[in-house]
Design a protein around this motif. Structure first.
Motif, PDB file in Angstrom:
ATOM      1  N   ASP A 443       0.807  -1.222   0.000  1.00  0.00           N
ATOM      2  CA  ASP A 443       0.000   0.000   0.000  1.00  0.00           C
ATOM      3  C   ASP A 443       0.838   1.268   0.000  1.00  0.00           C
ATOM      4  O   ASP A 443       0.450   2.275  -0.607  1.00  0.00           O
ATOM      5  N   TYR A 444       1.964   1.249   0.724  1.00  0.00           N
ATOM      6  CA  TYR A 444       2.751   2.460   0.901  1.00  0.00           C
ATOM      7  C   TYR A 444       4.105   2.404   0.198  1.00  0.00           C
ATOM      8  O   TYR A 444       4.911   3.323   0.358  1.00  0.00           O
ATOM      9  N   ALA A 445       4.358   1.337  -0.556  1.00  0.00           N
ATOM     10  CA  ALA A 445       5.648   1.151  -1.239  1.00  0.00           C
ATOM     11  C   ALA A 445       6.807   1.290  -0.257  1.00  0.00           C
ATOM     12  O   ALA A 445       7.825   1.930  -0.546  1.00  0.00           O
ATOM     13  N   SER A 446       6.662   0.698   0.927  1.00  0.00           N
ATOM     14  CA  SER A 446       7.715   0.730   1.944  1.00  0.00           C
ATOM     15  C   SER A 446       8.694  -0.407   1.679  1.00  0.00           C
ATOM     16  O   SER A 446       8.314  -1.581   1.763  1.00  0.00           O
ATOM     17  N   LEU A 447       9.937  -0.066   1.367  1.00  0.00           N
ATOM     18  CA  LEU A 447      10.933  -1.090   1.103  1.00  0.00           C
ATOM     19  C   LEU A 447      11.062  -2.003   2.319  1.00  0.00           C
ATOM     20  O   LEU A 447      11.182  -1.536   3.453  1.00  0.00           O
ATOM     21  N   HIS A 448      11.004  -3.305   2.077  1.00  0.00           N
ATOM     22  CA  HIS A 448      11.094  -4.328   3.114  1.00  0.00           C
ATOM     23  C   HIS A 448       9.942  -4.231   4.124  1.00  0.00           C
ATOM     24  O   HIS A 448      10.042  -4.794   5.220  1.00  0.00           O
ATOM     25  N   GLY A 449       8.880  -3.511   3.776  1.00  0.00           N
ATOM     26  CA  GLY A 449       7.769  -3.357   4.709  1.00  0.00           C
ATOM     27  C   GLY A 449       8.155  -2.606   5.962  1.00  0.00           C
ATOM     28  O   GLY A 449       7.474  -2.712   6.997  1.00  0.00           O
ATOM     29  N   ALA A 450       9.231  -1.829   5.913  1.00  0.00           N
ATOM     30  CA  ALA A 450       9.681  -1.061   7.084  1.00  0.00           C
ATOM     31  C   ALA A 450       8.667   0.041   7.377  1.00  0.00           C
ATOM     32  O   ALA A 450       8.332   0.838   6.509  1.00  0.00           O
ATOM     33  N   GLY A 451       8.192   0.081   8.607  1.00  0.00           N
ATOM     34  CA  GLY A 451       7.111   1.006   8.935  1.00  0.00           C
ATOM     35  C   GLY A 451       7.491   2.461   8.876  1.00  0.00           C
ATOM     36  O   GLY A 451       6.632   3.327   8.680  1.00  0.00           O
ATOM     37  N   PHE A 452       8.798   2.772   9.055  1.00  0.00           N
ATOM     38  CA  PHE A 452       9.235   4.168   9.110  1.00  0.00           C
ATOM     39  C   PHE A 452      10.415   4.444   8.179  1.00  0.00           C
ATOM     40  O   PHE A 452      11.104   5.446   8.329  1.00  0.00           O
ATOM     41  N   GLY A 453      10.678   3.569   7.223  1.00  0.00           N
ATOM     42  CA  GLY A 453      11.795   3.777   6.306  1.00  0.00           C
ATOM     43  C   GLY A 453      13.122   3.517   6.981  1.00  0.00           C
ATOM     44  O   GLY A 453      13.294   2.544   7.728  1.00  0.00           O
ATOM     45  N   LEU A 454      14.105   4.373   6.718  1.00  0.00           N
ATOM     46  CA  LEU A 454      15.443   4.215   7.287  1.00  0.00           C
ATOM     47  C   LEU A 454      15.403   4.297   8.809  1.00  0.00           C
ATOM     48  O   LEU A 454      14.716   5.136   9.390  1.00  0.00           O
ATOM     49  N   GLU A 455      16.158   3.420   9.458  1.00  0.00           N
ATOM     50  CA  GLU A 455      16.231   3.447  10.916  1.00  0.00           C
ATOM     51  C   GLU A 455      16.982   4.703  11.374  1.00  0.00           C
ATOM     52  O   GLU A 455      17.996   5.073  10.770  1.00  0.00           O
ATOM     53  N   PRO A 456      16.518   5.377  12.425  1.00  0.00           N
ATOM     54  CA  PRO A 456      17.161   6.620  12.871  1.00  0.00           C
ATOM     55  C   PRO A 456      18.409   6.375  13.723  1.00  0.00           C
ATOM     56  O   PRO A 456      18.417   6.617  14.932  1.00  0.00           O
ATOM     57  N   VAL A 457      19.453   5.884  13.078  1.00  0.00           N
ATOM     58  CA  VAL A 457      20.760   5.779  13.737  1.00  0.00           C
ATOM     59  C   VAL A 457      21.608   6.952  13.268  1.00  0.00           C
ATOM     60  O   VAL A 457      21.294   7.607  12.270  1.00  0.00           O
ATOM     61  N   MET A 458      22.719   7.205  13.971  1.00  0.00           N
ATOM     62  CA  MET A 458      23.492   8.417  13.701  1.00  0.00           C
ATOM     63  C   MET A 458      23.992   8.471  12.268  1.00  0.00           C
ATOM     64  O   MET A 458      23.959   9.519  11.624  1.00  0.00           O
ATOM     65  N   TRP A 459      24.442   7.336  11.735  1.00  0.00           N
ATOM     66  CA  TRP A 459      25.023   7.361  10.389  1.00  0.00           C
ATOM     67  C   TRP A 459      23.949   7.398   9.299  1.00  0.00           C
ATOM     68  O   TRP A 459      24.275   7.410   8.109  1.00  0.00           O
ATOM     69  N   GLN A 460      22.682   7.497   9.687  1.00  0.00           N
ATOM     70  CA  GLN A 460      21.588   7.690   8.743  1.00  0.00           C
ATOM     71  C   GLN A 460      20.746   8.907   9.113  1.00  0.00           C
ATOM     72  O   GLN A 460      19.556   8.958   8.842  1.00  0.00           O
ATOM     73  N   SER A 461      21.381   9.875   9.755  1.00  0.00           N
ATOM     74  CA  SER A 461      20.696  11.090  10.177  1.00  0.00           C
ATOM     75  C   SER A 461      21.410  12.307   9.599  1.00  0.00           C
ATOM     76  O   SER A 461      22.573  12.243   9.209  1.00  0.00           O
ATOM     77  N   ALA A 462      20.663  13.441   9.532  1.00  0.00           N
ATOM     78  CA  ALA A 462      21.212  14.729   9.069  1.00  0.00           C
ATOM     79  C   ALA A 462      21.857  14.560   7.691  1.00  0.00           C
ATOM     80  O   ALA A 462      21.206  14.078   6.771  1.00  0.00           O
ATOM     81  N   TRP A 463      23.144  14.932   7.535  1.00  0.00           N
ATOM     82  CA  TRP A 463      23.780  14.863   6.221  1.00  0.00           C
ATOM     83  C   TRP A 463      23.842  13.438   5.690  1.00  0.00           C
ATOM     84  O   TRP A 463      23.852  13.210   4.483  1.00  0.00           O
ATOM     85  N   PHE A 464      23.871  12.449   6.603  1.00  0.00           N
ATOM     86  CA  PHE A 464      23.976  11.050   6.195  1.00  0.00           C
ATOM     87  C   PHE A 464      22.651  10.477   5.707  1.00  0.00           C
ATOM     88  O   PHE A 464      22.605   9.334   5.249  1.00  0.00           O
ATOM     89  N   ARG A 465      21.590  11.254   5.789  1.00  0.00           N
ATOM     90  CA  ARG A 465      20.275  10.824   5.315  1.00  0.00           C
ATOM     91  C   ARG A 465      20.071  11.372   3.893  1.00  0.00           C
ATOM     92  O   ARG A 465      20.674  12.375   3.523  1.00  0.00           O
ATOM     93  N   PRO A 466      19.239  10.744   3.058  1.00  0.00           N
ATOM     94  CA  PRO A 466      18.954  11.343   1.742  1.00  0.00           C
ATOM     95  C   PRO A 466      18.537  12.806   1.902  1.00  0.00           C
ATOM     96  O   PRO A 466      17.726  13.140   2.769  1.00  0.00           O
ATOM     97  N   HIS A 467      19.080  13.665   1.073  1.00  0.00           N
ATOM     98  CA  HIS A 467      18.915  15.102   1.246  1.00  0.00           C
ATOM     99  C   HIS A 467      17.570  15.589   0.715  1.00  0.00           C
ATOM    100  O   HIS A 467      16.985  14.993  -0.194  1.00  0.00           O
TER     101      HIS A 467
END
Length: 516
Positions: A443-467
């Motif tokens: 329904d939501y085109a969530s990759l791997h059925g992940a409920g919130f997309g990318l996990e909020p860890v430091m290396w996937q936050s701020a500049w390290f997240r898609p801009h």
């Protein structure tokens, strides 16, 4: 609070003469972006593949019951109020929002409870009842949360991280605030009682994060809730969706339903429109994707388009957990159950390890139980209750076959609720519906059925997240949980605020085209 907004512009050209902004998806990020771009002078079209707006915030109605499919509470309501103010209107004229007290009740596995609220004296009393030696730790933790919120949300939540220099500029503050530590690690520094460590560390789960690995920057949620409260929209969160759609249409914008986008069209490395699955082509001066960033870069761009966030990067990314959600209505009311209850299971760290690392569907669970009819009788027939219960589960990178497991898992939850909070539940259910990670993927085109997309860890936050402004494709912008600052309603609304800084004004865009 320093809020960057663009007031409605006077003397705009006729609607048909304005630059066209096409927005892919009508989640809160896409809807908020539409309002902000419309106020700045863009002609806006929002394209939604489902038959109703809202994305995860859609609504289910059955048998006189109303169920919000996704978000159930409002924090930082001023971010919604801004959207009405931008249009010269008042939110309270369209949506009635009421504060909740307590915010939620946390029920431990042994039956003990903790009423979590924004009232400092009430919170101190609850802590004194469970672990009086941790009172001083509560004060120091909330002071830390306030400072983290001031920097992480109020100062940086609406600021784009377009270059590594942007990240290096704030790195000293992040280190000072302990962003390299996990939320649980920060909480454990202030509290010794394990029950209180759980109470004050579970919040990253509300945005798809494991408290034992999510950056301590997300401890800002505690102060955010205390400062602005936790609220409920009468009639359900879907009333906010309908209200914002009304704002868009009042600006002359359009929200098209049942219009799934197949591809973002490019001229060289510039976005110039979209093609729908029906084959229809829609030209645009800018494209804003509210689809998950993994879908934007992995599926919507033409095959072979090279980007920093393509399939290779996605294979090494960490993804949020999946969600199992059961919506049900009962033919009686459970007056002893509050609006929000967190029902904890017997395990905490080990259960989260099963969900996030092992991706194993455990026999036990912790549950988030939402009873909106506690505050709003309109969502259920007279004498009835509407419920929504959510269980964090592994995403589809695990091996759970939800077509085979869903009903058995639902029955386990039903039995647990009947034994603890909702006696006699099995005989009272009159409406029932479930969503699994497979439904999130479909329904939501969530990759791997992940409920919130990318996990909020430091290396996937701020500049390290898609801009928010694509580094790879000109005139392509991203909003929603998959970009900075991330998931949760304050987060996705803030992604639209970032556009105020990175999307040029329409007259500048026209001049750049003329000179091209």
């Amino acid at each position: 609070m320093n809020v960057l907004t663009h007031p409605p512009r006077a003397g705009l050209p006729a609607l048909e003469d304005r630059p066209h902004a096409v927005i892919v998806g009508s989640g809160f990020g896409g809807l908020a972006a539409a309002v902000r771009l419309g106020a700045r002078g863009y002609r806006v079209t929002v394209l939604e593949k489902l038959d109703q707006p809202g994305g995860r915030a859609r609504v289910f109605r059955e048998g006189g019951f109303t169920f919000d499919a996704g978000p159930t509470l409002i924090t930082a309501p001023h971010l919604f109020e801004e959207l009405w103010e931008i249009c010269g209107r008042r939110m309270e004229d369209d949506v009635a929002v009421r504060p909740l007290d307590p915010f939620y009740t946390i029920r431990f596995d042994d039956g003990e409870t903790f009423r979590y609220s924004g009232d400092t004296d009430a919170m101190r009393a609850e802590i004194a009842r469970l672990a009086p030696d941790d009172l001083a730790g509560y004060e120091t933790f909330m002071a830390a949360s306030e400072e983290i919120c001031r920097v992480g949300f109020e100062e940086l939540g609406h600021v784009p991280f377009a270059s590594i220099s942007d990240m290096l500029r704030v790195a000293p503050d992040l280190v000072r605030l302990g962003a390299q530590r996990s939320v649980y690690g920060l909480v454990a520094k202030h509290f010794r009682d394990e029950r209180l460590r759980t109470v004050f560390s579970f919040h990253p789960l509300l945005i798809g994060g494991n408290p034992f690995s999510a950056s301590a920057i997300y401890a800002l949620i505690h102060h955010l809730e205390k400062r602005w409260g936790v609220h409920y929209a009468q009639g359900g969160i879907n009333r906010l969706v309908a209200g914002i759609v009304g704002l868009i249409e009042g600006q002359g914008g359009r929200v098209r339903l049942g219009a799934p986008v197949q591809e973002i069209l490019l001229e060289g490395r510039r976005a110039m429109g979209v093609r729908l699955e029906s084959g229809e082509t829609i030209r645009a001066d800018i494209v804003v994707s509210n689809a998950d960033s993994s879908v934007t870069y992995g599926k919507l761009l033409p095959q072979g388009t090279r980007t920093r966030w393509g399939p290779a990067r996605q294979r090494v990314a960490q993804w949020s957990m999946g969600l199992f959600v059961w919506y049900f209505g009962t033919k009686r009311r459970y007056e002893d159950v509050g609006h929000h209850t967190i029902a904890l299971g017997p395990r905490y760290r080990a259960l989260l390890d099963d969900i996030f690392r092992k991706k194993h569907l455990a026999d036990d669970f912790s549950l988030y139980l939402h009873r909106p009819s506690a505050s709003d009788p309109s969502v259920a027939p007279d004498g009835c209750d509407a419920f929504y219960v959510l269980s964090p589960v592994p995403n589809l990178l695990g091996r759970t076959n939800w077509e085979a497991e869903a009903e058995a898992y639902r029955r386990k939850i039903e039995q647990r609720l009947a034994e603890t909070l909702l006696p006699g539940l099995s005989d009272e259910i009159v409406v029932s519906r479930v969503l699994t990670p497979q439904d999130f993927e479909r329904d939501y085109a969530s990759l791997h059925g992940a409920g919130f997309g990318l996990e909020p860890v430091m290396w996937q936050s701020a500049w390290f997240r898609p801009h928010n402004k694509s580094e790879s494709i000109e005139n392509l912008y991203l909003v929603g949980a998959g970009t900075h600052p991330g998931a949760g309603m304050p987060g996705v609304l803030s992604t639209a605020r970032v556009l105020d800084r990175v999307v040029p004004d329409p007259d500048q865009l026209v001049r750049s085209h003329v000179g091209a």
